[in-house]
Design a protein around this motif. Structure first.
Motif, PDB file in Angstrom:
ATOM      1  N   ILE A 196      19.902   2.746  59.454  1.00  0.00           N
ATOM      2  CA  ILE A 196      20.909   3.566  58.775  1.00  0.00           C
ATOM      3  C   ILE A 196      20.772   3.488  57.258  1.00  0.00           C
ATOM      4  O   ILE A 196      21.092   4.424  56.549  1.00  0.00           O
ATOM      5  N   THR A 197      20.277   2.377  56.751  1.00  0.00           N
ATOM      6  CA  THR A 197      20.077   2.255  55.310  1.00  0.00           C
ATOM      7  C   THR A 197      19.073   1.123  55.008  1.00  0.00           C
ATOM      8  O   THR A 197      18.671   0.397  55.928  1.00  0.00           O
ATOM      9  N   TYR A 198      18.707   1.028  53.748  1.00  0.00           N
ATOM     10  CA  TYR A 198      17.816  -0.062  53.321  1.00  0.00           C
ATOM     11  C   TYR A 198      18.494  -0.868  52.223  1.00  0.00           C
ATOM     12  O   TYR A 198      19.099  -0.305  51.319  1.00  0.00           O
ATOM     13  N   ILE A 199      18.439  -2.183  52.309  1.00  0.00           N
ATOM     14  CA  ILE A 199      18.929  -3.019  51.218  1.00  0.00           C
ATOM     15  C   ILE A 199      17.738  -3.858  50.763  1.00  0.00           C
ATOM     16  O   ILE A 199      17.228  -4.685  51.538  1.00  0.00           O
ATOM     17  N   ASN A 200      17.295  -3.619  49.519  1.00  0.00           N
ATOM     18  CA  ASN A 200      16.092  -4.288  48.986  1.00  0.00           C
ATOM     19  C   ASN A 200      14.894  -4.147  49.929  1.00  0.00           C
ATOM     20  O   ASN A 200      14.237  -5.137  50.288  1.00  0.00           O
ATOM     21  N   ASN A 201      14.686  -2.943  50.393  1.00  0.00           N
ATOM     22  CA  ASN A 201      13.595  -2.611  51.328  1.00  0.00           C
ATOM     23  C   ASN A 201      13.736  -3.250  52.707  1.00  0.00           C
ATOM     24  O   ASN A 201      12.819  -3.188  53.524  1.00  0.00           O
ATOM     25  N   ILE A 202      14.866  -3.893  52.929  1.00  0.00           N
ATOM     26  CA  ILE A 202      15.089  -4.454  54.276  1.00  0.00           C
ATOM     27  C   ILE A 202      15.891  -3.428  55.081  1.00  0.00           C
ATOM     28  O   ILE A 202      16.976  -3.009  54.658  1.00  0.00           O
ATOM     29  N   PRO A 203      15.338  -2.965  56.227  1.00  0.00           N
ATOM     30  CA  PRO A 203      16.067  -1.951  57.005  1.00  0.00           C
ATOM     31  C   PRO A 203      17.314  -2.538  57.686  1.00  0.00           C
ATOM     32  O   PRO A 203      17.256  -3.623  58.270  1.00  0.00           O
ATOM     33  N   ILE A 204      18.407  -1.818  57.543  1.00  0.00           N
ATOM     34  CA  ILE A 204      19.653  -2.229  58.225  1.00  0.00           C
ATOM     35  C   ILE A 204      19.825  -1.301  59.418  1.00  0.00           C
ATOM     36  O   ILE A 204      19.960  -0.086  59.257  1.00  0.00           O
ATOM     37  N   THR A 205      19.804  -1.885  60.609  1.00  0.00           N
ATOM     38  CA  THR A 205      19.871  -1.067  61.820  1.00  0.00           C
ATOM     39  C   THR A 205      21.286  -1.076  62.410  1.00  0.00           C
ATOM     40  O   THR A 205      22.088  -1.972  62.109  1.00  0.00           O
ATOM     41  N   THR A 206      21.537  -0.100  63.285  1.00  0.00           N
ATOM     42  CA  THR A 206      22.842  -0.025  63.955  1.00  0.00           C
ATOM     43  C   THR A 206      23.052  -1.247  64.866  1.00  0.00           C
ATOM     44  O   THR A 206      24.172  -1.710  65.046  1.00  0.00           O
ATOM     45  N   GLY A 207      21.954  -1.743  65.414  1.00  0.00           N
ATOM     46  CA  GLY A 207      22.038  -2.937  66.266  1.00  0.00           C
ATOM     47  C   GLY A 207      22.546  -4.145  65.490  1.00  0.00           C
ATOM     48  O   GLY A 207      23.358  -4.923  65.997  1.00  0.00           O
ATOM     49  N   MET A 208      22.046  -4.274  64.243  1.00  0.00           N
ATOM     50  CA  MET A 208      22.494  -5.398  63.398  1.00  0.00           C
ATOM     51  C   MET A 208      23.987  -5.287  63.128  1.00  0.00           C
ATOM     52  O   MET A 208      24.733  -6.270  63.203  1.00  0.00           O
ATOM     53  N   ILE A 209      24.414  -4.051  62.815  1.00  0.00           N
ATOM     54  CA  ILE A 209      25.836  -3.821  62.493  1.00  0.00           C
ATOM     55  C   ILE A 209      26.714  -4.163  63.706  1.00  0.00           C
ATOM     56  O   ILE A 209      27.716  -4.867  63.571  1.00  0.00           O
ATOM     57  N   SER A 210      26.315  -3.656  64.890  1.00  0.00           N
ATOM     58  CA  SER A 210      27.153  -3.899  66.067  1.00  0.00           C
ATOM     59  C   SER A 210      27.190  -5.391  66.422  1.00  0.00           C
ATOM     60  O   SER A 210      28.205  -5.906  66.884  1.00  0.00           O
ATOM     61  N   PHE A 211      26.089  -6.089  66.147  1.00  0.00           N
ATOM     62  CA  PHE A 211      26.033  -7.535  66.415  1.00  0.00           C
ATOM     63  C   PHE A 211      26.995  -8.292  65.484  1.00  0.00           C
ATOM     64  O   PHE A 211      27.785  -9.142  65.931  1.00  0.00           O
ATOM     65  N   ILE A 212      26.942  -7.947  64.199  1.00  0.00           N
ATOM     66  CA  ILE A 212      27.830  -8.619  63.230  1.00  0.00           C
ATOM     67  C   ILE A 212      29.297  -8.296  63.542  1.00  0.00           C
ATOM     68  O   ILE A 212      30.168  -9.167  63.507  1.00  0.00           O
TER      69      ILE A 212
END
Lengths: 336, 266
Positions: B101-117
């Protein structure tokens, strides 16, 4: 197996609370019909505290180096009967949830269903069937082990269903199920052994304390043998026919692992060797390849295969039981 | 045995906290129970990808913690257990759900990461919320609230009896365990040869104790239908707390506070 609040959606949590509440209301109604129900109330409280306290003791599992503990549903039912046992377990689970954060408040209904309902009602149904013609040490061991294993398997299955319906995990149904069922099979076996040990001790010391369904069945037999069999057959049809429709089309845990390694769910076969020959035999003998009717991939095919599968298993088990019974009779006649 | 000591300590800690004079301790238990349930329903109904609303729900807990002087660190042990379970269940989310969904300092932020957090936050908040209820409400008050919700007397009596006897039984189990460990040192658990006699004899003593409890209850004129609990009056403070609490929760749940604050600065 205690579910946390974050694992259930409000819809699933509320539904399970209602279902468990109905089971509790029915249990209270039934227990009030018993002659000594007033006497049962303190026993239920004290026995609930006993189960809670003994859950703190770890038992060494021989040959594994690990340890397990008692869960108590079947143990309580064997002393108090299914209704008393169920109400005591509700008390235990409520205290675990409130004071020890073992399971959430919204998930309480699910936890009662997964641990108390199956442990007490399904466990005591198995106990009742096995003790039908009287009690013995062997029967106590068999019913404790089967009761604990079946109750825990059903409980683990319900956890998977409730979590999947709540939509909190991306784990495929098959993988989640593969992770849950085998570990609970081992836990069930250990719990069954501990329960059997304790109940055998009670049987030796004070057998009158154990819940004996035979005495009450003579007086108020509401569920006859034929009715029980009919219910079991209906359950097989529902589980085999209905729930198999929900079976995931995704690969199961093992297939998933193979797919990750080889890129396909099937392992590559070698030419002209034993694999080809055995595959030919398997194809010729398999009535329901891949859980479907031959040359039919429809949902109805999967459903029918579920029912047929359950039926074959039942016939096989009844056949096996009859053979064993026949052999025993023969041996008895020989001895005489 | 650490487990038993921890359990006894836990119950003692709650007893001490309940006896403290705090604003929340004096509120009507029914309102506290209803608000706890409302919080849980609103929290668990949040979309798994809506991380900001989930975090916003923490504002309510923060306010309760400050006003009621309830330190969250008291439930860190339980938090560890719950988080471990949630990690096991949710760890597949970032692995399987890889939609970026977005990149933070070239690190991809995925929907899976969001739902996990989000899952981890939800689990922690739900636990802290239940802890606040128990830390400010005695067992008798909870039973009174349950009675007001028309829960059957029998279930309430059983619940209270279990709670009262837990400490007694835990101490007995601790004695049994100490005696056993002195005879069988360096052993991880109870050996299988001692399973049945150890627990069986304890069970028989418990059944006898239940008989004595029943007899003493009978002598005092016990009747399940005449079971009485001390009445708690519904006062203005409790009603105000409930009204403000419901309003605050609805605002946190349905109004995107963080987004609104963000827009001010953009």
């Amino acid at each position: 197996m205690h579910m946390s609040d974050a694992l259930v959606s409000p819809a699933v949590g509320t539904t399970m609370l209602i279902a468990s509440g109905l089971a509790a209301a029915y249990s209270i109604k039934k227990i009030k019909q018993e002659d000594d129900f007033k006497k049962k109330i303190p026993t239920m409280g004290v026995m609930g505290a006993f189960v809670f306290a003994t859950q703190m003791v770890n038992f060494t599992i021989p040959g594994t180096g690990s340890s397990g503990h008692l869960c108590g549903g079947l143990l309580l039912s064997a002393i108090l009967g299914p209704y008393g046992g169920f109400l005591s377990m509700i008390g235990v689970l409520l205290i675990q949830c409130l004071f020890f954060a073992d399971g959430g408040l919204l998930a309480l209904g699910g936890n009662i269903w997964n641990m108390a309902f199956y442990g007490c009602f399904v466990g005591s149904l198995i106990w009742k069937l096995i003790m039908k013609n009287g009690m013995s040490k062997k029967k106590i061991i068999v019913s404790s082990i089967i009761g604990s294993v079946v109750a825990l398997q059903l409980g683990a299955f319900s956890v998977v269903i409730e979590t999947m319906l709540s939509g909190v995990t991306e784990l495929p149904f098959g993988v989640f199920l593969t992770a849950m069922q085998p570990i609970h099979l081992a836990i069930g076996l250990v719990e069954g052994l501990i329960t059997a040990g304790v109940l055998c001790f009670i049987y030796e010391a004070r057998p009158e304390m154990l819940w004996s369904p035979t005495q009450k069945m003579d007086k108020q037999s509401k569920l006859s043998y034929s009715k029980t069999i009919a219910i079991l057959v209906c359950s097989f049809i529902i589980i085999g026919g209905g729930i198999s429709l929900l079976a995931s089309s995704n690969p199961d845990g093992l297939e998933w692992s193979i797919e990750k390694i080889t890129g396909d769910t099937e392992i590559e076969k070698k030419e002209s060797n034993i694999y080809t020959e055995t595959e030919k035999i398997q194809n010729a003998t398999a009535i329901l390849p891949d859980y479907a009717i031959k040359n039919n991939d429809s949902i109805i095919g999967t459903s029918i295969s579920g029912i047929i599968g359950c039926g074959i298993t039942v016939i096989f088990l009844i056949g096996l039981g009859t053979i064993i019974k026949f052999k025993r009779k023969k041996e008895k006649v020989k001895d005489e | 045995m650490n487990k038993i000591e921890n359990a006894i300590y836990q119950i003692d800690m709650f007893d001490k906290q309940i006896n403290q004079k705090s604003i929340f301790n004096q509120l009507h238990p029914l309102f506290k129970l209803l608000l706890t349930f409302l919080y849980l329903i609103l929290l668990t109904s949040i979309n798994p990808y809506d991380i900001f609303t989930t975090i916003a729900m923490g504002i309510y807990l923060f306010i309760i913690s400050i006003v009621g002087n309830l330190p969250i660190k008291n439930c860190k042990k339980q938090l560890k257990v719950v988080l471990l379970l949630l990690i096991i269940v949710g760890i597949a989310n970032p692995i399987i759900d890889r939609r970026v969904i977005t990149y933070i300092n070239n690190i991809p932020i995925t929907t899976g990461m969001i739902s996990f957090i989000t899952l981890l936050i939800k689990g922690s908040f739900a636990l802290i919320n239940t802890y606040f209820l128990i830390a400010t409400t005695s067992i008798e008050s909870i039973c009174y609230a349950l009675k007001m919700l028309h829960l059957p007397n029998m279930l309430i009596i059983v619940f209270m009896l279990i709670y009262r006897y837990i400490t007694v039984f835990l101490k007995q189990v601790e004695d049994i365990w100490t005696a056993y460990s002195m005879r069988a040192p360096k052993q991880k658990g109870v050996h299988y040869t001692a399973w049945k006699s150890l627990i069986g004899s304890f069970m028989l003593r418990s059944i006898d104790r239940a008989q004595n409890v029943y007899e003493s209850m009978e002598l005092r004129g016990f009747s399940p239908d005449m079971f009485l609990l001390e009445k708690r009056k519904i006062n203005v403070r409790s009603v105000s707390y409930f009204t403000i609490g419901v309003m605050l929760l609805l605002i946190l749940r349905f109004i995107p506070i963080f987004n609104m604050i963000g827009y001010i600065f953009i």
